[in-house]
Design a protein around this motif. Structure first.
Motif, mmCIF file in Angstrom:
data_model
loop_
_atom_site.group_PDB
_atom_site.id
_atom_site.type_symbol
_atom_site.label_atom_id
_atom_site.label_comp_id
_atom_site.label_asym_id
_atom_site.label_seq_id
_atom_site.Cartn_x
_atom_site.Cartn_y
_atom_site.Cartn_z
ATOM 1 N N ASP A 56 60.942 19.831 -8.920
ATOM 2 C CA ASP A 56 62.158 19.345 -8.283
ATOM 3 C C ASP A 56 61.871 19.148 -6.735
ATOM 4 O O ASP A 56 62.573 18.415 -6.196
ATOM 5 C CB ASP A 56 63.179 20.634 -8.434
ATOM 6 C CG ASP A 56 63.890 20.898 -9.466
ATOM 7 O OD1 ASP A 56 63.952 19.852 -10.450
ATOM 8 O OD2 ASP A 56 64.302 21.892 -9.708
ATOM 9 N N GLU B 227 65.712 30.402 3.040
ATOM 10 C CA GLU B 227 65.041 29.832 2.086
ATOM 11 C C GLU B 227 65.625 28.231 1.786
ATOM 12 O O GLU B 227 66.968 28.302 1.967
ATOM 13 C CB GLU B 227 65.160 30.570 0.411
ATOM 14 C CG GLU B 227 64.379 29.868 -0.469
ATOM 15 C CD GLU B 227 64.369 30.421 -1.727
ATOM 16 O OE1 GLU B 227 63.146 30.867 -2.121
ATOM 17 O OE2 GLU B 227 65.262 30.763 -2.154
ATOM 18 N N PHE B 228 65.022 27.274 1.720
ATOM 19 C CA PHE B 228 65.502 25.976 1.378
ATOM 20 C C PHE B 228 65.101 25.594 0.227
ATOM 21 O O PHE B 228 64.104 25.445 -0.261
ATOM 22 C CB PHE B 228 64.997 25.214 2.627
ATOM 23 C CG PHE B 228 65.249 25.400 4.059
ATOM 24 C CD1 PHE B 228 66.533 24.759 4.548
ATOM 25 C CD2 PHE B 228 64.709 26.407 4.556
ATOM 26 C CE1 PHE B 228 66.617 25.181 5.656
ATOM 27 C CE2 PHE B 228 65.091 26.784 6.136
ATOM 28 C CZ PHE B 228 66.198 26.258 6.513
ATOM 29 N N ASP B 229 66.076 25.029 -0.400
ATOM 30 C CA ASP B 229 65.745 24.426 -1.995
ATOM 31 C C ASP B 229 65.041 22.891 -1.942
ATOM 32 O O ASP B 229 64.965 22.586 -0.846
ATOM 33 C CB ASP B 229 67.238 24.036 -2.694
ATOM 34 C CG ASP B 229 67.878 25.437 -3.211
ATOM 35 O OD1 ASP B 229 66.841 26.524 -3.286
ATOM 36 O OD2 ASP B 229 68.909 25.426 -3.679
ATOM 37 N N PRO B 230 64.498 22.717 -2.965
ATOM 38 C CA PRO B 230 63.742 21.509 -2.885
ATOM 39 C C PRO B 230 64.632 20.378 -2.776
ATOM 40 O O PRO B 230 65.744 20.311 -2.979
ATOM 41 C CB PRO B 230 63.171 21.310 -4.504
ATOM 42 C CG PRO B 230 63.181 22.762 -4.909
ATOM 43 C CD PRO B 230 64.355 23.475 -4.358
ATOM 44 N N ARG C 220 60.019 23.845 -2.284
ATOM 45 C CA ARG C 220 61.109 24.767 -1.758
ATOM 46 C C ARG C 220 60.222 25.267 -0.591
ATOM 47 O O ARG C 220 58.810 25.435 -0.430
ATOM 48 C CB ARG C 220 60.958 25.720 -2.854
ATOM 49 C CG ARG C 220 61.866 26.821 -2.375
ATOM 50 C CD ARG C 220 62.115 27.921 -3.731
ATOM 51 N NE ARG C 220 62.373 27.175 -4.799
ATOM 52 C CZ ARG C 220 63.605 27.053 -5.293
ATOM 53 N NH1 ARG C 220 64.688 27.314 -4.235
ATOM 54 N NH2 ARG C 220 64.028 26.251 -6.612
ATOM 55 N N ASN D 29 69.741 27.442 2.231
ATOM 56 C CA ASN D 29 70.444 27.639 0.853
ATOM 57 C C ASN D 29 70.526 29.023 0.837
ATOM 58 O O ASN D 29 71.556 29.586 0.184
ATOM 59 C CB ASN D 29 69.537 27.094 -0.244
ATOM 60 C CG ASN D 29 69.268 25.689 -0.530
ATOM 61 O OD1 ASN D 29 68.474 25.015 0.328
ATOM 62 N ND2 ASN D 29 70.466 24.913 -0.915
ATOM 63 N N ARG D 30 69.897 29.911 1.433
ATOM 64 C CA ARG D 30 70.001 31.429 1.290
ATOM 65 C C ARG D 30 69.310 31.867 2.484
ATOM 66 O O ARG D 30 68.480 31.437 2.950
ATOM 67 C CB ARG D 30 69.408 31.930 0.004
ATOM 68 C CG ARG D 30 70.010 31.583 -1.142
ATOM 69 C CD ARG D 30 69.353 31.881 -2.376
ATOM 70 N NE ARG D 30 68.098 31.175 -2.732
ATOM 71 C CZ ARG D 30 68.233 29.882 -3.141
ATOM 72 N NH1 ARG D 30 69.341 29.301 -3.426
ATOM 73 N NH2 ARG D 30 67.172 29.121 -3.137
ATOM 74 N N SER E 178 57.393 22.481 -6.843
ATOM 75 C CA SER E 178 57.786 22.549 -8.346
ATOM 76 C C SER E 178 58.353 21.023 -8.581
ATOM 77 O O SER E 178 57.934 20.000 -8.072
ATOM 78 C CB SER E 178 59.155 23.117 -8.470
ATOM 79 O OG SER E 178 60.293 22.681 -7.742
ATOM 80 N N ARG F 111 64.758 17.217 6.502
ATOM 81 C CA ARG F 111 64.734 18.644 6.138
ATOM 82 C C ARG F 111 63.734 19.350 7.271
ATOM 83 O O ARG F 111 64.037 20.446 7.582
ATOM 84 C CB ARG F 111 63.866 18.585 4.920
ATOM 85 C CG ARG F 111 63.495 19.869 4.412
ATOM 86 C CD ARG F 111 64.550 21.075 4.231
ATOM 87 N NE ARG F 111 65.723 20.750 3.516
ATOM 88 C CZ ARG F 111 65.969 21.188 2.310
ATOM 89 N NH1 ARG F 111 65.246 22.018 1.525
ATOM 90 N NH2 ARG F 111 67.335 20.948 1.826
#
Length: 138
Positions: free
Chosen positions: A67, A123-126, A70, A107-108, A65, A29
């Motif tokens: 998960d 933005e990178f998701d968890p 983020r 991710n977005r 979070s 990541r």
């Protein structure tokens, strides 16, 4: 952080990001984050005006979070006549793939404008933490 509106700005931002997040973000990541940040700062230097003082503002935020973590990267510059957009690049072209890289790794992503300039964010998701009961034999 504030970096110069110059090619060295991307290097400074990459090193600082890696130093701050390296101990807490999984290596794959972190590699994605560094690549996307380099693209966003490089695009700001090549295609946008600097902020007052000849600089670009770079930031990242880590939110935890259940998960995982983020991460939001943001690069703010003085803006340009034409906003950032993904473009078709000829296979032999030396450039034109930066936002394809951003779109593929994040991710977005998007652009926000205000009276002072523009911010391009990714933005990178968890990434789920490794399970302690899972053992990988090498």
């Amino acid at each position: 952080m504030v970096v110069p509106h110059h090619g060295t700005g991307a290097r400074l931002a990459r090193h600082r990001l890696a130093a701050e997040l390296g101990p807490i973000v999984p290596a794959p990541r972190l590699a994605d984050l560094v690549a996307v940040l380099a693209e966003l700062v490089g695009n700001a230097v090549r295609h946008a005006d600097p902020l007052p003082g000849g600089v670009i503002r770079v930031s990242w935020r880590l939110a935890t979070s259940l998960d995982g973590q983020r991460i939001l990267l943001r690069v703010t510059d003085g803006g340009a006549a034409a906003g950032p957009r993904i473009r078709a690049a000829d296979p032999d072209a030396a450039d034109g793939r930066g936002l394809h890289i951003v779109s593929g790794l994040a991710n977005r992503w998007g652009v926000e404008r205000d009276g002072l300039g523009q911010s391009v964010w990714a933005e990178f998701d968890p990434v789920a933490a490794p399970r302690p009961d899972l053992v990988v034999a090498g």
